[in-house]
Design an enzyme around this catalytic site. Structure first.
Site, PDB file in Angstrom:
ATOM      1  N   ASP A  31      -4.708 -10.391 -10.815  1.00  0.00           N
ATOM      2  CA  ASP A  31      -3.892 -11.417 -10.170  1.00  0.00           C
ATOM      3  C   ASP A  31      -4.861 -12.366  -9.451  1.00  0.00           C
ATOM      4  O   ASP A  31      -6.095 -12.293  -9.633  1.00  0.00           O
ATOM      5  CB  ASP A  31      -2.838 -10.782  -9.241  1.00  0.00           C
ATOM      6  CG  ASP A  31      -3.430 -10.143  -7.994  1.00  0.00           C
ATOM      7  OD1 ASP A  31      -4.684 -10.113  -7.857  1.00  0.00           O
ATOM      8  OD2 ASP A  31      -2.654  -9.671  -7.149  1.00  0.00           O
ATOM      9  N   CYS A  46      -6.598  -6.303  -8.702  1.00  0.00           N
ATOM     10  CA  CYS A  46      -5.812  -7.123  -7.766  1.00  0.00           C
ATOM     11  C   CYS A  46      -6.516  -7.041  -6.411  1.00  0.00           C
ATOM     12  O   CYS A  46      -7.705  -6.703  -6.374  1.00  0.00           O
ATOM     13  CB  CYS A  46      -4.346  -6.678  -7.722  1.00  0.00           C
ATOM     14  SG  CYS A  46      -4.051  -4.972  -7.225  1.00  0.00           S
ATOM     15  N   THR A  54      -6.153  -4.969  -3.855  1.00  0.00           N
ATOM     16  CA  THR A  54      -6.499  -3.589  -3.515  1.00  0.00           C
ATOM     17  C   THR A  54      -6.651  -2.687  -4.733  1.00  0.00           C
ATOM     18  O   THR A  54      -7.142  -1.561  -4.600  1.00  0.00           O
ATOM     19  CB  THR A  54      -5.373  -2.973  -2.656  1.00  0.00           C
ATOM     20  OG1 THR A  54      -4.152  -3.043  -3.426  1.00  0.00           O
ATOM     21  CG2 THR A  54      -5.192  -3.717  -1.345  1.00  0.00           C
ATOM     22  N   HIS A  76      -8.088  20.598 -18.506  1.00  0.00           N
ATOM     23  CA  HIS A  76      -7.843  19.166 -18.262  1.00  0.00           C
ATOM     24  C   HIS A  76      -6.899  18.602 -19.313  1.00  0.00           C
ATOM     25  O   HIS A  76      -6.019  17.789 -19.004  1.00  0.00           O
ATOM     26  CB  HIS A  76      -9.171  18.400 -18.237  1.00  0.00           C
ATOM     27  CG  HIS A  76     -10.049  18.803 -17.100  1.00  0.00           C
ATOM     28  ND1 HIS A  76      -9.588  18.873 -15.806  1.00  0.00           N
ATOM     29  CD2 HIS A  76     -11.344  19.188 -17.049  1.00  0.00           C
ATOM     30  CE1 HIS A  76     -10.565  19.266 -15.007  1.00  0.00           C
ATOM     31  NE2 HIS A  76     -11.644  19.475 -15.747  1.00  0.00           N
TER      32      HIS A  76
HETATM   33  C1  RB5 Z   1      -1.797  -9.967  -3.180  1.00  0.00           C
HETATM   34  O1  RB5 Z   1      -1.758 -10.524  -1.902  1.00  0.00           O
HETATM   35  C2  RB5 Z   1      -1.922  -8.462  -3.091  1.00  0.00           C
HETATM   36  O2  RB5 Z   1      -0.765  -7.924  -2.545  1.00  0.00           O
HETATM   37  C3  RB5 Z   1      -2.199  -7.865  -4.454  1.00  0.00           C
HETATM   38  O3  RB5 Z   1      -3.334  -8.434  -4.985  1.00  0.00           O
HETATM   39  C4  RB5 Z   1      -2.442  -6.375  -4.484  1.00  0.00           C
HETATM   40  O4  RB5 Z   1      -3.408  -5.999  -3.576  1.00  0.00           O
HETATM   41  C5  RB5 Z   1      -1.246  -5.524  -4.421  1.00  0.00           C
HETATM   42  O5  RB5 Z   1      -1.306  -4.285  -4.491  1.00  0.00           O
END
Ligand code: RB5
Length: 143
Positions: A8, A65, A67, A134
């Site tokens: 993203d 993204c 996190t 596993h």
């Molecule tokens: C975007 O602000 C953030 O929420 C997204 O990149 C991600 O970290 C969501 O889990």
């Protein structure tokens, strides 16, 4: 190895860096976007990438993204996806050996480029252990 990569807006910069890094090696890389830092929903990148992966168009996926959390939650909704959120080299190796993870997710707001490159390297190069215990656990995830 055919790799699908996506992010993203919050993962865009690191996604571009990881993509360039992988393209300098022996990988084929297809970019599922996003293509700039304009705000977008991680779901809309994770789902098409995950579906293409389970269809067999790619061998592995990398999703970034802010996190790595949203990407991993969303990708894991798709049957056949085992997405692992990884921010250290030990886990990168362990999740391949133990979980046979097929998508790596990382946080662009968490990792520096060099650590992300190292994590991607280890994750891409480590094969599943194929150990019985596993495999049994992976089978339980799939069922
Ligand atoms: C975007 O602000 C953030 O929420 C997204 O990149 C991600 O970290 C969501 O889990």
């Amino acid at each position: 190895m055919r790799i699908a990569i996506g992010s993203d807006h919050a993962g865009y910069r690191l996604k571009e860096a990881v993509k360039s890094y992988l393209l300098k090696q022996e990988y084929t890389v297809e970019d599922f976007g996003t293509n700039d830092t304009k705000s977008c929903d991680y779901n809309d990148v994770a789902t098409p990438l995950a579906l293409a992966l389970v269809k067999g168009d790619f061998d592995r996926g990398i999703l970034i993204c802010g996190t790595g959390i949203g990407m991993s939650i969303q990708a894991n909704k798709i049957q056949g996806i085992r997405a692992a959120l990884v921010h250290d080299v030990f886990s990168a190796e362990a999740t391949r050996l133990h979980n046979d993870s097929n998508i790596l997710t990382m946080g662009g707001r968490i990792l520096g480029d060099d650590l992300a490159f190292k994590i991607a390297d280890v994750w891409l190069k480590t094969e599943f252990s194929n150990e019985k215990r596993h495999q049994r656990r992976v089978n339980k995830i799939e069922s």
